[in-house]
Design an enzyme around this catalytic site. Structure first.
Site, PDB file in Angstrom:
ATOM      1  N   GLY A   1       0.807  -1.206   0.000  1.00  0.00           N
ATOM      2  CA  GLY A   1       0.000   0.000   0.000  1.00  0.00           C
ATOM      3  C   GLY A   1       0.838   1.252   0.000  1.00  0.00           C
TER       4      GLY A   1
ATOM      5  N   PRO B   1       5.078  -5.184  -1.899  1.00  0.00           N
ATOM      6  CA  PRO B   1       4.818  -4.024  -2.742  1.00  0.00           C
ATOM      7  C   PRO B   1       4.605  -4.417  -4.195  1.00  0.00           C
ATOM      8  CG  PRO B   1       7.159  -4.213  -2.270  1.00  0.00           C
ATOM      9  CD  PRO B   1       6.485  -5.294  -1.470  1.00  0.00           C
ATOM     10  N   GLY B   2       3.616  -3.798  -4.799  1.00  0.00           N
ATOM     11  CA  GLY B   2       3.425  -3.945  -6.240  1.00  0.00           C
ATOM     12  C   GLY B   2       3.715  -2.609  -6.881  1.00  0.00           C
TER      13      GLY B   2
ATOM     14  N   CYS C   1     -14.665   3.235 -28.306  1.00  0.00           N
ATOM     15  CA  CYS C   1     -16.011   3.781 -28.421  1.00  0.00           C
ATOM     16  C   CYS C   1     -16.749   3.661 -27.103  1.00  0.00           C
ATOM     17  CB  CYS C   1     -16.737   3.123 -29.587  1.00  0.00           C
ATOM     18  SG  CYS C   1     -15.978   3.644 -31.122  1.00  0.00           S
ATOM     19  N   GLU C   2     -16.407   4.553 -26.233  1.00  0.00           N
ATOM     20  CA  GLU C   2     -16.899   4.722 -24.861  1.00  0.00           C
ATOM     21  C   GLU C   2     -16.366   6.081 -24.452  1.00  0.00           C
ATOM     22  OE1 GLU C   2     -18.030   2.549 -22.182  1.00  0.00           O
ATOM     23  OE2 GLU C   2     -17.964   0.732 -23.374  1.00  0.00           O
TER      24      GLU C   2
HETATM   25  C1  PLP Z   1      -2.492  -6.043  -4.820  1.00  0.00           C
HETATM   26  C2  PLP Z   1      -1.828  -6.623  -3.655  1.00  0.00           C
HETATM   27  C3  PLP Z   1      -0.613  -6.096  -3.200  1.00  0.00           C
HETATM   28  C4  PLP Z   1       0.076  -4.918  -3.837  1.00  0.00           C
HETATM   29  O1  PLP Z   1      -0.553  -3.697  -3.634  1.00  0.00           O
HETATM   30  P1  PLP Z   1       0.134  -2.360  -4.173  1.00  0.00           P
HETATM   31  O2  PLP Z   1      -0.761  -1.274  -3.760  1.00  0.00           O
HETATM   32  O3  PLP Z   1       0.260  -2.481  -5.667  1.00  0.00           O
HETATM   33  O4  PLP Z   1       1.483  -2.271  -3.580  1.00  0.00           O
HETATM   34  C5  PLP Z   1      -0.017  -6.721  -2.114  1.00  0.00           C
HETATM   35  N1  PLP Z   1      -0.586  -7.792  -1.514  1.00  0.00           N
HETATM   36  C6  PLP Z   1      -1.741  -8.325  -1.936  1.00  0.00           C
HETATM   37  C7  PLP Z   1      -2.295  -9.520  -1.243  1.00  0.00           C
HETATM   38  C8  PLP Z   1      -2.413  -7.753  -3.010  1.00  0.00           C
HETATM   39  O5  PLP Z   1      -3.569  -8.289  -3.414  1.00  0.00           O
END
Ligand code: PLP
Length: 410
Positions: free
Chosen positions: A227, A269-270, A337-338
């Site tokens: 997050g 982290p993503g 087309c939206e």
């Molecule tokens: C999506 C997700 C994340 C990554 O969230 P980010 O906001 O992209 O860092 C981490 N853990 C779980 C279980 C998720 O589903």
């Protein structure tokens, strides 16, 4: 991306030349930026037994996974398919935490067979898991701490209405199930959502996790999810990782002392790792003046980047074909087309048809959420590492659209 001799470059790679060579729309990722983010996170938690479990769903290209693996990270997968991508990238099964939501027990069994680490997010699966595996397969439990966190309701996952995790209020029930099946719980997990600004929110979550952890004797790790917020606009405040590292690190050490064992501290982290590395490069098809605005229509749209329409996300944009031009206001829209807006009321260097527009911060949830809507091809992807641009996904072609269709003889 930076200006050098009036040209926009990433690691010395000229982006206009890249578009000329590879075509548009094109997703481009700066490998150095990903590495830099990983190193910041490592530094912020220096001295702690940290594991970074990259959230594959943000950007799941196998070459990107390999780059992240080369930096000593592991992964979090939310589907069995993501786990297979991670295996293909060379991650060992035990380096993959499987954190699905609402999947059937068959998929969990498949994950156990593959040797993944399992994260369980509801009581029903917990009971089935206990019945089937008893103490023979350890698992982690995903807890919903019920704290409201994050900037946007659609990306908050820890609140009371959320479908994620096992409610912290159900811990007594969890403990009963665990005891009656002699289950081996080796980790506790929480992920309260995206775009959390405050260290305090993590700390509140951490206290709840610590409380729960006191009732499980075999833990090896605590997973604080993710997050971390990144800057989308200039001047945006971001999660202060060093502040978080100091405060959470201290709280974690204190807890481990009390618990009597040094646990590992995990994050997933993503967005934080990959968002800022990515740019979506598109071409200007049409500039259309209406009584209300000037539309800048590009050869892409919500099919390739859904975040503006889905989350009202702001993504900064740059006309990289005209670095020094006068600033004019445009509504940047896609060709779907939206109602398909990528950016409302954007100041860009004056644009003409054919100009290349870069949309920033699109490494996370860009390509991975792209679709073929309007039967358009998904973009190609390029990863820049060590000053060299590598094509890591070909642009789709017509055969991809019909590959799984069974065309009836009517
Ligand atoms: C999506 C997700 C994340 C990554 O969230 P980010 O906001 O992209 O860092 C981490 N853990 C779980 C279980 C998720 O589903």
């Amino acid at each position: 991306m930076q200006l050098s001799n009036n040209r926009y470059v990433i690691q010395g790679v000229d982006l206009l030349n890249l578009c000329a060579e590879m075509g548009t729309p094109l997703y481009v990722y700066d490998g150095n930026k990903i590495i830099e983010q990983i190193n910041t996170l490592k530094k912020a938690f220096d001295g702690l037994p940290l594991k970074i479990k990259y959230a594959t769903k943000a950007l799941s290209n196998v070459s990107v996974l390999k780059l992240i693996k080369s930096q000593g990270c592991e992964v979090d997968a939310v589907s069995i398919q993501e786990a297979h991508l991670a295996l293909l990238a060379g991650f060992k099964p035990h380096e993959i935490l499987f954190t699905p939501n609402m999947v059937g027990f068959e998929e969990i069994q498949e994950a156990v067979t593959l040797g993944l680490r399992i994260n369980i997010d509801n009581i029903s699966i917990l009971e089935q898991f206990g019945d089937k595996y008893g103490s023979s397969v350890p698992c982690c439990i995903r807890i919903n701490p019920h704290i409201m966190a994050g900037g946007n309701h659609k990306i908050s996952t820890g609140h009371i209405d959320s479908k994620f995790g096992i409610s912290i209020l159900q811990m007594r029930h969890v403990e009963r199930i665990v005891a009656s099946h002699s289950m081996h719980i080796d980790g506790l997990h929480m992920h309260t959502g995206s775009d959390i600004l405050e260290s305090e929110v993590f700390l509140r979550g951490a206290e709840i996790l610590f409380d729960a952890a006191r009732n499980f004797k075999d833990l090896r790790f605590l997973d604080f999810g993710s997050g971390f917020k990144v800057a989308y606009k200039e001047g945006d405040i971001t999660t202060d990782l060093y502040d978080l590292g100091k405060k959470l690190g201290q709280a974690f050490r204190n807890f481990c002392k009390e618990y009597g064992r040094e646990l590992e501290i995990w994050f997933e982290p993503g967005k934080y790792l990959v968002s800022e590395s990515g740019y979506l490069l598109v071409s200007t098809n049409v500039i259309k003046t209406t009584p209300a605005t000037v539309f800048l229509g590009v050869n892409s749209g919500m099919n390739h980047l859904i975040r503006p329409m889905m989350y009202e996300a702001y993504h900064h944009m740059t006309n990289i074909s005209n670095p020094q031009g006068v600033q004019r206001m445009y509504s940047v829209v896609g060709y779907i087309c939206e109602t398909d807006t990528l950016g409302w009321d954007r100041k860009l260097s004056e644009a003409k048809e054919g100009d290349i527009i870069a949309t920033h911060n699109t490494g996370a949830y860009g390509f991975s959420m792209a679709s073929n809507y309007n039967s358009r091809f998904r973009p190609a992807e390029v990863l820049i590492v060590e000053g060299k641009a590598h094509l890591i996904r070909k642009r789709e072609e017509f055969a991809d659209l019909t590959a799984n269709q069974i065309i009836l003889d009517l």
